[in-house]
Motif scaffolding. Structure first.
Motif, mmCIF file in Angstrom:
data_model
loop_
_atom_site.group_PDB
_atom_site.id
_atom_site.type_symbol
_atom_site.label_atom_id
_atom_site.label_comp_id
_atom_site.label_asym_id
_atom_site.label_seq_id
_atom_site.Cartn_x
_atom_site.Cartn_y
_atom_site.Cartn_z
ATOM 1 N N PRO A 32 3.074 -52.745 53.929
ATOM 2 C CA PRO A 32 4.337 -52.120 53.483
ATOM 3 C C PRO A 32 4.223 -51.527 52.074
ATOM 4 N N GLU A 33 3.469 -52.214 51.208
ATOM 5 C CA GLU A 33 3.312 -51.711 49.842
ATOM 6 C C GLU A 33 2.490 -50.415 49.848
ATOM 7 N N ILE A 34 1.456 -50.353 50.701
ATOM 8 C CA ILE A 34 0.669 -49.113 50.822
ATOM 9 C C ILE A 34 1.577 -47.976 51.292
ATOM 10 N N ASP A 35 2.420 -48.261 52.301
ATOM 11 C CA ASP A 35 3.334 -47.221 52.815
ATOM 12 C C ASP A 35 4.264 -46.729 51.709
ATOM 13 N N ARG A 36 4.739 -47.679 50.899
ATOM 14 C CA ARG A 36 5.650 -47.308 49.805
ATOM 15 C C ARG A 36 4.918 -46.428 48.790
ATOM 16 N N LEU A 37 3.674 -46.819 48.447
ATOM 17 C CA LEU A 37 2.909 -46.054 47.454
ATOM 18 C C LEU A 37 2.559 -44.661 47.979
ATOM 19 N N VAL A 38 2.239 -44.578 49.280
ATOM 20 C CA VAL A 38 1.910 -43.269 49.871
ATOM 21 C C VAL A 38 3.135 -42.349 49.772
ATOM 22 N N ALA A 39 4.327 -42.887 50.085
ATOM 23 C CA ALA A 39 5.553 -42.080 50.013
ATOM 24 C C ALA A 39 5.797 -41.618 48.574
ATOM 25 N N LEU A 40 5.526 -42.517 47.632
ATOM 26 C CA LEU A 40 5.722 -42.197 46.208
ATOM 27 C C LEU A 40 4.788 -41.072 45.761
#
Ligand SMILES: Nc1ncnc2c1ncn2[C@@H]1O[C@H](COP(=O)(O)OP(=O)(O)OP(=O)(O)O)[C@@H](O)[C@H]1O
Length: 263
Positions: A121-129
């Motif tokens: 989930p943190e990777i997904d958040r960072l990718v979106a950022l």
């Protein structure tokens, strides 16, 4: 021009010698880059600009000389220390921008996954950022590189280079192949990121507009070394055949006289 290392030097190259067989590319090359600088590295075709960037990220090694980044020799310490240093740098090479079998999101996630410590989930958040940072839409995340325009490929490659929040960003011909509008918007983007993140940037470019709009200084690679590292105004005044050729368009536009030495 010979330079000395200072405490705020992010990059310090001293006495670099590079040879490929009989081809001597760099011979006694020195260059110091300070925190927050945007340095345009210019030089003739085959003068060794890309090779210098490769030395900085440890993809190649000079035959002699010292490569220092963040105040430490590039090869100092064990594997963990070297990796930690490498992660403080982001690189955007001219070719080989994206993994073609990976989607946009997977490309940006790649360096984050490699760390092996960040949750999904943190990777997904960072990718979106990072996608937002390079002004792309969430809807672009599942696209494959073949579905993107040239400007979008550069943006995604930049997002990947920024994934680990590097302090030093190396850009090899970032606007090559972009039309003037896309090129201008890419320049705006890099300048905004430089302002917001306080990045140090080394930029290889043949494009005078890119250089004039971005660089805080210009390093001229000629005769196998850096013959001048100075502001654009001082570089334009530097009496050197490469400088005269390379900057002839700008000199004409600026009405800049030449003759005073800058290096
Ligand atoms: N792996 C290699 N093996 C042999 N020669 C190489 C290798 N990499 C680079 N060279 C040679 O080193 C020289 C410098 O190459 P480099 O790509 O660094 O130049 P450049 O200044 O980036 O050129 P350009 O502006 O055309 O991209 C060239 O003569 C090139 O042929």
């Amino acid at each position: 021009m010979s330079e000395r290392a200072t405490s705020d030097a992010v990059v310090c190259l001293e006495g670099i010698v590079t040879r490929f067989g009989r081809n001597i590319v760099h011979e006694g090359l020195d260059l110091t880059i300070r925190a927050g600088d945007i340095v345009a590295l210019v030089g003739g075709s085959g003068s060794g600009k890309t090779t210098l960037l490769r030395h900085l990220v440890g993809l190649s090694r000079p035959a002699a000389g010292r490569v220092e980044v963040f105040g430490e020799a590039l090869d100092a310490g064990g594997a963990a220390a070297r990796l930690a240093r490498q992660r403080r740098m982001g690189v955007l090479f001219q070719h080989g921008a994206l993994f073609s079998a990976f989607s946009v999101a997977q490309n940006i996630a790649f360096p984050l996954r490699e760390l092996g410590v960040i949750s999904r989930p943190e990777i997904d958040r960072l990718v979106a950022l990072k996608l937002a940072m390079v002004e792309m839409e969430p809807a672009h995340a599942p696209l494959m590189p073949a579905e993107l325009s040239g400007g979008m490929v550069k943006r995604v490659a930049l997002a990947r280079a920024l994934a680990l929040e590097p302090e030093l960003l190396l850009l090899d011909e970032p606007t090559a192949g972009l039309d003037p509008d896309r090129s201008a918007s890419f320049i705006r983007l890099i300048r905004a990121l430089h302002r917001e993140l306080g990045l140090t940037v080394v930029l290889v470019t043949h494009d005078l507009d890119t250089l004039a709009q971005m660089a805080t200084s210009v390093a001229v690679l000629a005769e196998r070394r850096i013959v001048s590292h100075a502001s654009l105004a001082d570089t334009l005044a530097y009496d050197h055949p490469f400088v005269a050729r390379f900057f002839s368009g700008l000199q004409a536009r600026c009405g800049q006289p030449r003759g005073a030495g800058a290096g």
